[in-house]
Scaffold this active site. Structure first.
Site, mmCIF file in Angstrom:
data_model
loop_
_atom_site.group_PDB
_atom_site.id
_atom_site.type_symbol
_atom_site.label_atom_id
_atom_site.label_comp_id
_atom_site.label_asym_id
_atom_site.label_seq_id
_atom_site.Cartn_x
_atom_site.Cartn_y
_atom_site.Cartn_z
ATOM 1 C CG ASP A 65 -36.560 -21.867 83.142
ATOM 2 O OD1 ASP A 65 -36.954 -21.322 84.281
ATOM 3 O OD2 ASP A 65 -37.045 -22.743 82.845
ATOM 4 N N GLY A 116 -44.237 -24.942 79.441
ATOM 5 C CA GLY A 116 -44.697 -23.952 80.550
ATOM 6 C C GLY A 116 -44.934 -22.711 80.209
ATOM 7 C CG ASP A 166 -34.133 -22.067 78.940
ATOM 8 O OD1 ASP A 166 -35.079 -21.642 78.441
ATOM 9 O OD2 ASP A 166 -34.232 -23.212 79.588
ATOM 10 N NE ARG A 199 -43.992 -29.510 81.012
ATOM 11 C CZ ARG A 199 -43.110 -28.336 80.731
ATOM 12 N NH1 ARG A 199 -42.660 -28.336 79.498
ATOM 13 N NH2 ARG A 199 -43.089 -27.374 81.677
ATOM 14 C CB THR A 233 -39.161 -20.162 78.543
ATOM 15 O OG1 THR A 233 -38.598 -20.767 79.700
ATOM 16 C CG2 THR A 233 -37.911 -19.739 77.783
ATOM 17 N NE ARG A 263 -36.818 -29.545 87.247
ATOM 18 C CZ ARG A 263 -37.998 -29.106 87.086
ATOM 19 N NH1 ARG A 263 -38.398 -28.273 86.101
ATOM 20 N NH2 ARG A 263 -38.809 -29.518 87.885
ATOM 21 C CG ASP A 274 -35.035 -26.903 74.641
ATOM 22 O OD1 ASP A 274 -34.001 -26.657 74.101
ATOM 23 O OD2 ASP A 274 -34.929 -28.068 74.891
#
Length: 319
Positions: A127, A11, A129, A72, A125, A171, A103
């Protein structure tokens, strides 16, 4: 180290272009040739590789997204796909690779490292994460995008005396929901890392109404459930009118903040330095405003850091 490559994968995140710029200009400053790999690991397998110059990265530091584009790639998860990538790296005589992403991108860099090719991972990212760093490139920009939306929705919620449910990305990690919810004064924040009690949420809403509160904001990370699904559950539990706003991909784009541009520049430059030092298989990050690096072969086994103290504070301040 004469030639290095750089790619973005997964992303997109605001600040990726600033990181690409830093890699390219740092490499040229030290007499190396930088090559851009377009469309992530898919482009790597297909040899979509071109030499980059100073002009290639001019006027991109302020742009969201990634000039190298992203994709991806399921095939690269296989050994055969990875060996195709290594073959292309050797064909273009590249000595090292900077992988910018989240990730999945790190796992691709880890695979190349295991095949003996020097890679450095740069965390990008929205996120937030990635283990081994307190912040990732793009998180600050996405956070401010969401916060602006919360502020705007609050005006409407107040005018119409309604409860608004705002669904945000996240997510497996709820940092966007947690930080934006605290900064935006949300009454309720739902994140994947913490269970929620519907009775407690309803009780808080009712007590607010009893003391004259006319509206509420509930921020839901998509990893918990959709905003629509939570709205239906809330309707079943308590007779309250709600509206749902799904922010979606507006969270990914936009002009990167100053914080993201500076972070991306520092991380991109340090990635080149590590390759110059002969240190492949590293994953970069930032802790206490210092750039650090960890072993990319082990960092992905670390859990995402959940800031329980911030979550607790958000509940205390939303009474």
């Amino acid at each position: 180290m004469k030639k290095i490559g750089v790619l973005t994968s997964g992303g997109d995140a605001p600040g990726m272009n600033a990181a690409i710029r830093a890699v390219v200009r740092k490499a040229i400053f030290h007499g190396m040739e930088p090559y851009g790999i377009e469309q992530g690991f898919s482009g790597l397998m297909n040899g979509n590789i071109k030499k980059l110059g100073l002009g290639s990265v001019g006027d991109i530091i302020q742009r969201g997204g990634t000039i190298l584009r992203s994709a991806r790639c399921e095939e690269f998860k296989t050994r055969e796909g990875q060996l195709k990538g290594v073959e292309q790296l050797k064909k273009f005589e590249l000595d090292g690779l900077v992988v910018i992403g989240g990730d999945g991108s790190y796992r691709g860099a880890k695979a190349l490292t295991e095949h003996g090719f020097p890679c450095v991972g740069v965390p990008a990212t929205i996120d937030n994460d990635i283990p081994g760093t307190s912040h990732t490139i793009g998180f600050d920009t996405a956070l401010n995008t969401v916060l602006s939306a919360i502020d705007n929705i609050r005006d409407t919620a107040s005018s119409h005396e309604r409860t608004f449910i705002i669904e945000v990305m996240g997510r497996g990690a709820g940092d966007i929901a947690l930080y934006s919810g605290l900064a935006g004064g949300a009454e309720t924040i739902l994140i994947p890392e913490a269970d929620f009690d519907m009775n407690d949420i309803c009780d808080r809403l009712q007590k607010g109404q009893e003391r004259g509160k006319k509206h509420s904001i509930i921020v839901v990370a998509e990893g918990v459930m959709s905003g629509t699904e939570f709205g239906e559950k809330l309707k079943e539990a308590i007779d309250i009118e709600t509206r749902v706003s799904v922010l979606g991909h507006i969270q990914r784009g936009g002009t990167p903040t100053a914080n993201d541009r500076v972070l991306a520049s520092r991380l991109g430059a340090r990635a080149v330095e590590l390759l110059m030092e002969g240190k492949g298989g590293r994953a970069l990050g930032i802790e206490q405003n210092k750039i650090i690096d960890n072993d990319i072969l082990s960092i992905l086994d670390e859990p995402h850091l959940f800031h329980e103290d911030i979550y607790k504070l958000s509940k205390e301040l939303s009474i």
